[in-house]
Design a protein around this motif. Structure first.
Motif, PDB file in Angstrom:
ATOM      1  N   THR A 160      31.433  45.332  54.950  1.00 48.12           N
ATOM      2  CA  THR A 160      30.699  46.510  55.430  1.00 48.12           C
ATOM      3  C   THR A 160      29.199  46.330  55.290  1.00 48.12           C
ATOM      4  OG1 THR A 160      32.549  47.968  54.873  1.00 48.12           O
ATOM      5  CG2 THR A 160      30.381  48.981  55.138  1.00 48.12           C
ATOM      6  N   TYR A 164      26.383  45.976  58.301  1.00 47.79           N
ATOM      7  CA  TYR A 164      25.256  46.918  58.338  1.00 47.79           C
ATOM      8  C   TYR A 164      23.920  46.184  58.310  1.00 47.79           C
ATOM      9  CZ  TYR A 164      21.822  50.231  56.509  1.00 47.79           C
ATOM     10  OH  TYR A 164      20.685  50.964  56.305  1.00 47.79           O
ATOM     11  N   SER A 165      23.776  45.228  57.392  1.00 48.51           N
ATOM     12  CA  SER A 165      22.504  44.500  57.282  1.00 48.51           C
ATOM     13  C   SER A 165      22.230  43.672  58.530  1.00 48.51           C
ATOM     14  CB  SER A 165      22.511  43.606  56.034  1.00 48.51           C
ATOM     15  OG  SER A 165      23.497  42.595  56.131  1.00 48.51           O
ATOM     16  N   ALA A 205      18.912  47.428  52.568  1.00 51.36           N
ATOM     17  CA  ALA A 205      20.111  46.624  52.808  1.00 51.36           C
ATOM     18  C   ALA A 205      19.999  45.252  52.161  1.00 51.36           C
ATOM     19  CB  ALA A 205      20.361  46.485  54.312  1.00 51.36           C
TER      20      ALA A 205
END
Length: 225
Positions: A160, A164-165, A205
Motif C-alpha cells: 500500500t 501510494y509513494s 510518504a
C-alpha cells in the motif's frame, strides 16, 4: 566496497535483467514515461529528458539489483559485517549513479537559462525523494495460492505504501515537467500551492517508507538469493 559492487553489477547484468522482466509493474512504468514524453510540449523536451530519465534509471537499478545478493557470493562468502556494508553501499550506489546524470543534465539546463536555481532545487528535491523511495525495495516471493500473486517479505503493509509513494512521485514528476516558467515568482499562486502540497505529500510518504522499510530492506539483502 563500491568497486566490488560495480564488478558484481557488471558480471550479473543479464540475470538481473531477468528480475526486471519478471517484475509486473515495469510495463506500467515504461508506459508512463512514454506517455508523459509524448505529452510534453516541444519546448520542454530537455526538461522531460533530464528529470524523467534519471528517475527511470533509478527505478530500473532498484528492481535489477535491490533486495538481494547474488548466489555467486557462496563461492567467496562475505562475513556478516561485509554483507551489511554491501547492502548499505549498494543502496547508495543505486542512487548516486542516476543522480550524477540528473545533476549534469539539469546544470546544463540551468546554464541554458531554461529555468532558475529555485526551479532546479525543486526538481532536485523531487528527484531525491523519488530516488530514495524506489530503492527501498526487495525481491518479492511467489505465493502458492490460486491467484499466484507475489508478496514482499516486509513486516508491514509495504504494498500500500509503495503504491501510494509511487503515485505521488509520478504526479510530482508530471507537474515539474510541465512547468514552463523560468522562476518561482512567475508561477501562479495556485501552481505554487499545488507544488507545495504534493511535495509535502511526497516528503511524508518517503519518510514513512524510510522509517518502516529501509532497514528491513538492508537486512533482507544480507542473505544470498
Amino acid at each position: 566496497m563500491y568497486k566490488l559492487i560495480l564488478q558484481d553489477y557488471r558480471s550479473h547484468w543479464r540475470s538481473s535483467l531477468r528480475k526486471l522482466y519478471d517484475n509486473s509493474t515495469i510495463c506500467f512504468v515504461w508506459f508512463f514515461y512514454a506517455i508523459i514524453g509524448i505529452d510534453s510540449y516541444e519546448n520542454n523536451k530537455l526538461s522531460y529528458a533530464f528529470l524523467a530519465f534519471p528517475c527511470l534509471i533509478t527505478y530500473i537499478l532498484g528492481r535489477m539489483y535491490g533486495g538481494y545478493m547474488n548466489k555467486t557470493f557462496f563461492l567467496c562468502p562475505l562475513d556478516a559485517n561485509a554483507r551489511r556494508q554491501y547492502a548499505i553501499h549498494s543502496f547508495r550506489l543505486r542512487i548516486i549513479i542516476p543522480s550524477i546524470l540528473f545533476l549534469i543534465g539539469n546544470i546544463i539546463l540551468l546554464f541554458m537559462d531554461i529555468f532558475s536555481m529555485e526551479i532546479l532545487l525543486i526538481r532536485l528535491i523531487v528527484y531525491g525523494f523519488t530516488a530514495v523511495s524506489v530503492n527501498i525495495y526487495c525481491q518479492p516471493t511467489a505465493t502458492d495460492n490460486i491467484y499466484s500473486t507475489n508478496r514482499y517479505p516486509f513486516v508491514g503493509n509495504f504494498e500500500t505504501l509503495n503504491t501510494y509513494s509511487n503515485a505521488i512521485n509520478v504526479i510530482n514528476i508530471i507537474i515539474l515537467i510541465h512547468i514552463e516558467e523560468y522562476s518561482i515568482v512567475e508561477l501562479h499562486p495556485l501552481e505554487l500551492a499545488l507544488i507545495g502540497i504534493f511535495m509535502t505529500l511526497q516528503l511524508v510518504a518517503t519518510i514513512s517508507k524510510v522509517k518502516h522499510f529501509y532497514w528491513q530492506s538492508i537486512v533482507l539483502m544480507e542473505f544470498y538469493k
